[in-house]
Design an enzyme around this catalytic site. Structure first.
Site, mmCIF file in Angstrom:
data_model
loop_
_atom_site.group_PDB
_atom_site.id
_atom_site.type_symbol
_atom_site.label_atom_id
_atom_site.label_comp_id
_atom_site.label_asym_id
_atom_site.label_seq_id
_atom_site.Cartn_x
_atom_site.Cartn_y
_atom_site.Cartn_z
ATOM 1 N N ASP A 270 1.008 0.877 4.844
ATOM 2 C CA ASP A 270 0.272 2.104 5.167
ATOM 3 C C ASP A 270 -0.573 1.818 6.408
ATOM 4 O OD1 ASP A 270 -1.339 4.322 5.340
ATOM 5 O OD2 ASP A 270 -2.326 4.051 3.400
ATOM 6 N N TYR B 160 2.670 23.921 4.932
ATOM 7 C CA TYR B 160 2.676 24.208 6.365
ATOM 8 C C TYR B 160 3.949 24.965 6.756
ATOM 9 C CZ TYR B 160 -1.332 21.334 7.867
ATOM 10 O OH TYR B 160 -2.587 20.828 8.096
ATOM 11 N N ASP C 176 0.249 10.996 5.808
ATOM 12 C CA ASP C 176 -0.600 10.413 4.775
ATOM 13 C C ASP C 176 -1.052 11.480 3.791
ATOM 14 O OD1 ASP C 176 -2.078 11.580 6.857
ATOM 15 O OD2 ASP C 176 -3.762 10.199 6.627
ATOM 16 N N THR D 286 -36.262 8.819 7.479
ATOM 17 C CA THR D 286 -35.144 9.267 8.312
ATOM 18 C C THR D 286 -33.797 8.882 7.718
ATOM 19 O OG1 THR D 286 -36.469 9.203 10.313
ATOM 20 C CG2 THR D 286 -34.088 9.090 10.594
#
Length: 251
Positions: A6, A93, A102, A178
């Site tokens: 991968d 799609y 992926d 912060t």
């Protein structure tokens, strides 16, 4: 034996599969020398029958891997691409090849695990979230910057924001320092994305039951918000097994 690879944006993950058994696995930087991989698989090299690859890194690194595999393993690697259909799973799609491979493999593997409607959240360099209906139809998804990209954008594009060296557990509450304020904001953004995905799946599929499946390096950071989620670390590689239809361990 099969060497599965991968090739992600930042890491190369690999494993050696013999029937349903994972014999070895590991990860390395995507730019690291492939000799490192060769060292780790040396004891299995002569037993390998194929090399299968999922890649999002483009032609240059793919060709480098292909040349390495042919030279050192004597095997031509198979690069898997997105398809229109795999068993009951249908690519949402209109141009199936444009869905990131992926994501496609993660969707296929997640539906195999859930056997029904699911939300697939991949927490890597980018955060991707895909919705799958009860009947296996991919309903679309979302892509957003991952946690480290969010943090990098703040520290590199601002003058005064400085963060602690180690990312703490993400929260949602307002902070009085912060770093805490940044990490809580990231938590709120990520959970907002996922909560919207849940809402959209209910709307599109009109199904009240679904499985949440997380994968990727930052998946564990979201479990405190979604303890019902199932973490599948090798979801993309599991999808390789489904698409190529060789013996797999998702049964």
């Amino acid at each position: 034996m099969i060497l599965e690879i991968d090739m992600g944006n930042t890491r190369l993950k690999w494993r050696i599969l013999n029937q349903r058994l994972v014999l070895a696995q590991g990860a390395m930087g995507i730019e690291a020398p492939l000799d490192l991989l060769l060292d780790r698989i040396e004891s299995y090299r002569t037993a390998l029958s194929s090399v299968t690859v999922v890649s999002v890194v483009g032609d240059l690194l793919e060709q480098k891997l292909a040349d390495w595999s042919i030279e050192y393993l004597k095997l031509q690697p198979v690069f898997v691409r997105s398809g229109a259909i795999c068993g009951p799973v249908r690519n949402g799609y209109s141009e199936p090849q444009m869905l990131g491979v992926d994501r496609w493999l993660g969707i296929v593997a997640a539906y195999r695990v859930s056997a029904g409607a699911c939300i697939v959240v991949s927490c890597g360099t980018a955060i991707t979230l895909d919705l799958v209906a009860q009947d296996g139809k991919h309903l679309g998804g979302f892509i957003a910057p991952g946690l480290n990209l969010m943090l990098d954008s703040l520290t590199s594009r601002t003058r005064q924001i400085k963060l602690d060296g180690v990312i703490p557990e993400l929260g949602l509450s307002p902070a009085v320092a912060t770093s805490g304020a940044v990490y809580s904001a990231c938590g709120a953004m990520l959970t907002g994305l996922i909560d919207n995905g849940m809402k959209q799946l209910h709307r599109l599929d009109q199904n009240t039951g679904f499985q949440m499946i997380f994968t990727g390096g930052d998946a564990a950071r979201l479990l405190s918000f979604y303890p019902q989620a199932l973490v599948v670390p090798d979801l993309v590689l599991d999808g390789l097994a489904c698409v190529l239809d060789y013996p797999q361990r998702l049964e």
